[in-house]
Design an enzyme around this catalytic site. Structure first.
Site, short mmCIF file in Angstrom:
data_model
loop_
_atom_site.label_atom_id
_atom_site.label_comp_id
_atom_site.label_asym_id
_atom_site.label_seq_id
_atom_site.Cartn_x
_atom_site.Cartn_y
_atom_site.Cartn_z
N VAL A 113 0.82 -1.21 0.00
CA VAL A 113 0.00 0.00 0.00
C VAL A 113 0.86 1.26 0.00
CG1 VAL A 113 -0.30 0.24 2.51
CG2 VAL A 113 -2.11 0.98 0.96
N GLY A 152 -5.45 -6.91 1.73
CA GLY A 152 -5.90 -5.86 2.64
C GLY A 152 -5.00 -4.65 2.52
N GLU A 153 -4.84 -3.92 3.63
CA GLU A 153 -4.00 -2.72 3.72
C GLU A 153 -4.57 -1.52 2.99
OE1 GLU A 153 -0.11 -3.44 2.16
OE2 GLU A 153 0.33 -5.12 3.49
N GLY A 154 -5.62 -1.71 2.19
CA GLY A 154 -6.07 -0.67 1.27
C GLY A 154 -5.48 -0.83 -0.11
#
Length: 346
Positions: free
Chosen positions: A89, A311-313
């Protein structure tokens, strides 16, 4: 500013899109994306300014039961990786000019607040409620007061962030468990259908995870309302994201939802304020087992389907250029009349 539910304004936007120099609907779902952004921002010439990527991090008491393939220490280590610029990210935020803000909502390690980092550099906000939630197998993961404070923290953070677009991210070993529990409870779905491999559990690990999560559901039978379920089964980072989503929706920002865990936060927020969903763009359909069911609960059609489960954005950041393109097309693409191009006759 026109309201997103204003049928006259929506029809105006649709007419503009239909009269661009193309066959009707030829840009597919990019046209629907342009319409959504125009509705949220209340303009036929949308510009996304100073986009903010908010990554909320926390640890989970359930992690002690081996519900993740990774140890709990990874949450803190990944927070450091975000700030050092080495995470996926972080790379994507740099590439796309997204301001990355990481929030320690409840990581089991102390960090120094770096909210005054130079513009453009990743920064850390410390809003720690505790060093991780309690074990939901033994009762509520957080108290009602802690949950309320996490929501307030999320609202306050968004109030301090500039721009008109908020991209959601998260980090927390064990947080796919929290998302699965919230989906199962709020949607009244079988737990087995909501629970997947998370960070990469094998088949035996998934079965062990499901057994642990069933114990958590059984230990919290009274948690049916959205906020009660969030406090009993969620995480500090999820609750902070719920507050952030509610505030961003109230401010009519475009909300870019990442994957399964940020989706759980939006699911909770939408059960509190259904209009939240009108402000959301769903970035992708993840490889996590329950994500399709979660998206169906919110009648959401994601932009991408790449098998992501990081995930993480990261998915929100990958989808970001599509939002920029949709805005540019709505703003700048010529109409048939302006370009002197003949329209279809039959």
């Amino acid at each position: 500013m026109a309201d997103i539910g204003n049928a006259v304004f929506t029809a105006h936007l649709q007419q503009l899109l239909d009269n661009k120099t193309k066959p009707s609907g030829a840009l597919g779902r990019i046209e629907a994306l342009a319409l959504r952004i125009g509705q949220v921002l209340g303009t036929s010439a949308p510009v996304l300014v100073r986009p903010q990527l908010l990554v909320c991090a926390a640890d989970h008491g359930l992690a002690a039961h081996g519900v993740s393939a990774f140890p709990r220490e990874v949450t803190a280590q990944m927070v450091e990786n975000f700030l050092a610029g080495g995470a996926a990210v972080s790379v994507l935020a740099r590439q796309h000019g997204l301001q990355l803000t990481v929030v320690d909502c409840g990581v089991a390690r102390d960090f120094a607040d770096s909210s005054s980092a130079p513009p453009g550099a990743p920064r850390l906000l410390v809003r720690k409620l505790a060093a991780g939630t309690r074990d939901a197998c033994a009762g509520p993961a957080m108290t009602a007061a802690e949950c309320a404070q996490a929501l307030a923290n999320g609202r306050d953070i968004v109030c301090e962030l500039p721009g008109n677009a908020l991209l959601l991210g998260e980090m927390g070993i064990g947080n796919t468990s929290a998302a699965s529990l919230l989906l199962a409870r709020l949607a009244d779905l079988p737990l087995a259908e909501c629970t997947g491999a998370g960070t990469g559990l094998d088949a035996a690990g998934v079965e062990r995870k499901r057994a642990v999560l069933q114990r958590a559901l059984d230990a919290n039978p009274q948690a049916a309302a959205p906020l009660s379920a969030l406090a009993a089964l969620g995480g500090y980072e999820v609750a902070t994201l719920v507050g952030a989503v509610l505030q961003a929706a109230a401010e009519r920002r475009v909300i870019v939802v990442d994957g399964f865990i940020t989706g759980a936060a939006v699911l909770v927020a939408s059960r509190i304020a259904p209009a939240v969903l009108q402000r959301c763009v769903f970035a992708h359909r993840s490889g996590e087992h329950g994500h399709r069911l979660m998206l169906a609960q919110m009648q959401a059609e994601p932009l991408l389907d790449l098998g992501l489960r990081l995930g993480e954005g990261s998915g929100a950041a990958l989808a970001w250029p599509l939002l920029q393109s949709a805005c540019a097309l709505l703003r700048e693409m010529a109409s048939f009349a302006a370009a002197g191009v003949a329209q279809r006759t039959r």
